[in-house]
Design an enzyme around this catalytic site. Structure first.
Site, PDB file in Angstrom:
ATOM      1  N   GLU A  24       0.861  -1.128   0.005  1.00  0.00           N
ATOM      2  CA  GLU A  24      -0.038   0.029   0.067  1.00  0.00           C
ATOM      3  C   GLU A  24       0.937   1.187   0.038  1.00  0.00           C
ATOM      4  O   GLU A  24       0.643   2.087  -0.652  1.00  0.00           O
ATOM      5  CB  GLU A  24      -1.134   0.035   1.114  1.00  0.00           C
ATOM      6  CG  GLU A  24      -1.965   1.208   1.252  1.00  0.00           C
ATOM      7  CD  GLU A  24      -2.675   1.207   2.502  1.00  0.00           C
ATOM      8  OE1 GLU A  24      -3.737   2.092   2.555  1.00  0.00           O
ATOM      9  OE2 GLU A  24      -2.594   0.262   3.434  1.00  0.00           O
ATOM     10  N   HIS A  83      -5.349   6.250   0.523  1.00  0.00           N
ATOM     11  CA  HIS A  83      -5.054   4.810   0.780  1.00  0.00           C
ATOM     12  C   HIS A  83      -5.508   3.793  -0.048  1.00  0.00           C
ATOM     13  O   HIS A  83      -6.384   4.050  -1.093  1.00  0.00           O
ATOM     14  CB  HIS A  83      -5.950   4.456   2.008  1.00  0.00           C
ATOM     15  CG  HIS A  83      -5.248   5.058   3.172  1.00  0.00           C
ATOM     16  ND1 HIS A  83      -4.364   4.684   4.103  1.00  0.00           N
ATOM     17  CD2 HIS A  83      -5.335   6.504   3.804  1.00  0.00           C
ATOM     18  CE1 HIS A  83      -4.211   5.684   4.965  1.00  0.00           C
ATOM     19  NE2 HIS A  83      -4.749   6.739   4.873  1.00  0.00           N
ATOM     20  N   GLU A 149     -10.085   5.525   0.077  1.00  0.00           N
ATOM     21  CA  GLU A 149      -9.728   3.886  -0.151  1.00  0.00           C
ATOM     22  C   GLU A 149      -9.959   3.509  -1.562  1.00  0.00           C
ATOM     23  O   GLU A 149     -10.972   3.444  -2.057  1.00  0.00           O
ATOM     24  CB  GLU A 149     -10.416   3.184   0.802  1.00  0.00           C
ATOM     25  CG  GLU A 149     -10.127   3.415   2.379  1.00  0.00           C
ATOM     26  CD  GLU A 149      -9.062   2.791   2.886  1.00  0.00           C
ATOM     27  OE1 GLU A 149      -8.114   1.893   1.876  1.00  0.00           O
ATOM     28  OE2 GLU A 149      -8.680   2.786   4.172  1.00  0.00           O
TER      29      GLU A 149
END
Length: 188
Positions: A24, A83, A149
């Site tokens: 990530e 993210h 996200e």
């Protein structure tokens, strides 16, 4: 001139979510830098806050608590935490602090979310919704703050897209354009 802080989630000793050969922290770093590049012709100062830039061994706590503190110190007008999700799902979702419902932060997030989803829908990406949370990066900032996200690193289909530079470039473009529209940025 608007001051925008981009927080690529995770870094240093904290890789964030891991899956399908991706970390990530690497995906978010790439996205943040591409968004910054796409905003360079706008009347905006775009600053990436990443504790691991000054300390390659930054901890999970550093990565969680230092970016909002830095954004506050810098007097940012807007904070975006980028993210990539994990946990067996798929899709895109955005968050603002639970006390932001119906306020300016919520309205700014709605514009950004809509712009990003218009791009992701072309790839069949699921809209997981606009949500409210008490995340530290949303709670500790003194300016409108949004956390996004972008897909699921542990989903094979999503990971293929996250590895595709053309897709990443397009996603960064839509995040940047969403910020332009939401914040009313003008060409510099």
């Amino acid at each position: 001139m608007k001051r925008i802080v981009l927080d690529p989630g995770h870094g240093g000793a904290d890789p964030g979510a891991v899956g399908n050969g991706l970390l990530e922290k690497q995906v978010t770093w790439m996205l943040a830098n591409k968004v910054k590049e796409k905003l360079k012709r706008m009347k905006a100062e775009v600053i990436i806050v990443q504790p691991s830039c000054g300390n390659p061994r930054s901890t999970k706590d550093d990565e969680l608590y230092l970016p909002p503190r830095d954004a506050n110190r810098l007097g940012a007008d807007f904070y975006l935490s980028i993210h990539v999700n994990a946990g067996g799902g798929t899709g895109f979702e955005s968050f603002v602090h639970q006390n932001s419902q119906g306020k300016d932060t919520d309205k700014l997030r709605n514009v950004l979310h809509r712009q990003v989803m218009a791009y992701l829908a072309k790839y069949g990406i699921v809209d997981r919704g606009k949500k409210y949370a008490n995340f530290a990066v949303l709670r500790l900032t003194n300016m409108p703050a949004v956390l996004i996200e972008c897909l699921f690193i542990d989903n094979a289909k999503d990971a293929v897209l996250l590895k595709d530079q053309s897709f990443i470039d397009g996603l960064a473009n839509e995040i940047a354009y969403g910020l332009i529209v939401a914040l009313g940025l003008q060409r510099g």
